[in-house]
Write a protein that holds these residues in place. Structure first.
Motif, short mmCIF file in Angstrom:
data_model
loop_
_atom_site.label_atom_id
_atom_site.label_comp_id
_atom_site.label_asym_id
_atom_site.label_seq_id
_atom_site.Cartn_x
_atom_site.Cartn_y
_atom_site.Cartn_z
N ARG A 1 0.84 -1.21 0.00
CA ARG A 1 0.00 0.00 0.00
C ARG A 1 0.86 1.25 0.00
O ARG A 1 0.54 2.25 -0.65
CB ARG A 1 -0.94 -0.02 1.21
N GLN A 2 1.99 1.21 0.72
CA GLN A 2 2.89 2.35 0.75
C GLN A 2 3.50 2.60 -0.63
O GLN A 2 3.71 3.75 -1.02
CB GLN A 2 3.97 2.16 1.81
N GLN A 3 3.78 1.54 -1.38
CA GLN A 3 4.30 1.70 -2.74
C GLN A 3 3.27 2.41 -3.63
O GLN A 3 3.63 3.29 -4.41
CB GLN A 3 4.65 0.34 -3.35
N ILE A 4 2.01 2.03 -3.49
CA ILE A 4 0.96 2.70 -4.26
C ILE A 4 0.85 4.16 -3.83
O ILE A 4 0.76 5.07 -4.67
CB ILE A 4 -0.39 1.97 -4.09
N ALA A 5 0.91 4.39 -2.52
CA ALA A 5 0.85 5.77 -2.02
C ALA A 5 2.03 6.59 -2.54
O ALA A 5 1.86 7.76 -2.90
CB ALA A 5 0.84 5.77 -0.49
N ASP A 6 3.21 5.98 -2.62
CA ASP A 6 4.38 6.67 -3.16
C ASP A 6 4.16 7.06 -4.62
O ASP A 6 4.50 8.16 -5.04
CB ASP A 6 5.64 5.80 -3.04
N ARG A 7 3.61 6.14 -5.41
CA ARG A 7 3.33 6.44 -6.82
C ARG A 7 2.29 7.56 -6.94
O ARG A 7 2.43 8.45 -7.78
CB ARG A 7 2.85 5.20 -7.56
N MET A 8 1.27 7.51 -6.10
CA MET A 8 0.25 8.57 -6.13
C MET A 8 0.87 9.91 -5.77
O MET A 8 0.60 10.93 -6.41
CB MET A 8 -0.90 8.24 -5.17
N GLU A 9 1.70 9.91 -4.74
CA GLU A 9 2.33 11.14 -4.30
C GLU A 9 3.26 11.70 -5.38
O GLU A 9 3.31 12.90 -5.62
CB GLU A 9 3.10 10.89 -3.01
N ALA A 10 3.99 10.80 -6.07
CA ALA A 10 4.86 11.24 -7.16
C ALA A 10 4.05 11.88 -8.28
O ALA A 10 4.46 12.89 -8.86
CB ALA A 10 5.66 10.05 -7.70
N ARG A 11 2.88 11.32 -8.56
CA ARG A 11 2.01 11.90 -9.59
C ARG A 11 1.50 13.27 -9.16
O ARG A 11 1.39 14.18 -9.97
CB ARG A 11 0.82 10.98 -9.88
N LEU A 12 1.19 13.41 -7.88
CA LEU A 12 0.73 14.71 -7.39
C LEU A 12 1.82 15.77 -7.53
O LEU A 12 1.53 16.93 -7.77
CB LEU A 12 0.32 14.60 -5.92
#
Length: 162
Positions: free
Chosen positions: A137-148
């Motif tokens: 889940r943290q990996q997905i959150a990292d990808r989302m944050e990078a997109r933001l």
């Protein structure tokens, strides 16, 4: 008899030269078009990325296609529905008097159908999240944050297109 070849170029050579010229002009056109379009760098997004787009990419093409096939089994083929909607709208737009209620009915049915599909996608993604470990889940959150933050858009991990 005269055995000397005739003057001028052969027809096949003319065709070859014309094709080469056309190909060169096409390549130059593509290059000039890209330079003109991206002269200030790649297009900038107008705000934060859409959550739905992230979910689609996170689920991967195969899963989205599976959901589309499943939806088609339930409601008929999406391509046929879209074609039917467009044909009806075209007919209504060409009519002497616009039947705005009929247009609204078609648009509302389209929105309901699209919303039902998007809801099924979000439910599948939510179920997928429920089965992930904290690190996943943290990996997905990292990808989302990078997109933001406007980070790389083409980055894919091996588990995206399964």
């Amino acid at each position: 008899m005269n055995t000397q070849p005739k003057g001028g170029t052969r027809p096949w050579l003319k065709i070859l030269l014309a094709a080469s010229l056309a190909l060169n002009l096409a390549v130059i056109g593509f290059g000039a078009g890209a330079a003109w379009r991206y002269h200030d760098g790649p297009p900038k997004s107008e705000g934060p990325p859409m959550l739905g787009r992230f979910i689609f990419k996170d689920l991967g093409r195969q899963e989205i296609r599976r959901l589309l096939r499943q939806r088609s089994d339930e409601t008929g083929h999406a391509r046929d529905r879209r074609r039917g909607e467009m044909e009806k709208i075209v007919t209504l737009l060409r009519a002497e008097t616009l039947d705005i209620d009929a247009v609204k009915t078609i648009l509302e049915a389209h929105v309901v159908e699209t919303n039902a599909f998007l809801l099924s996608v979000s439910q599948v993604w939510g179920q997928r999240l429920d089965g992930l470990s904290l690190s996943q889940r943290q990996q997905i959150a990292d990808r989302m944050e990078a997109r933001l933050k406007g980070g790389p858009r083409r980055r894919r991990s091996a588990d995206h297109d399964q």
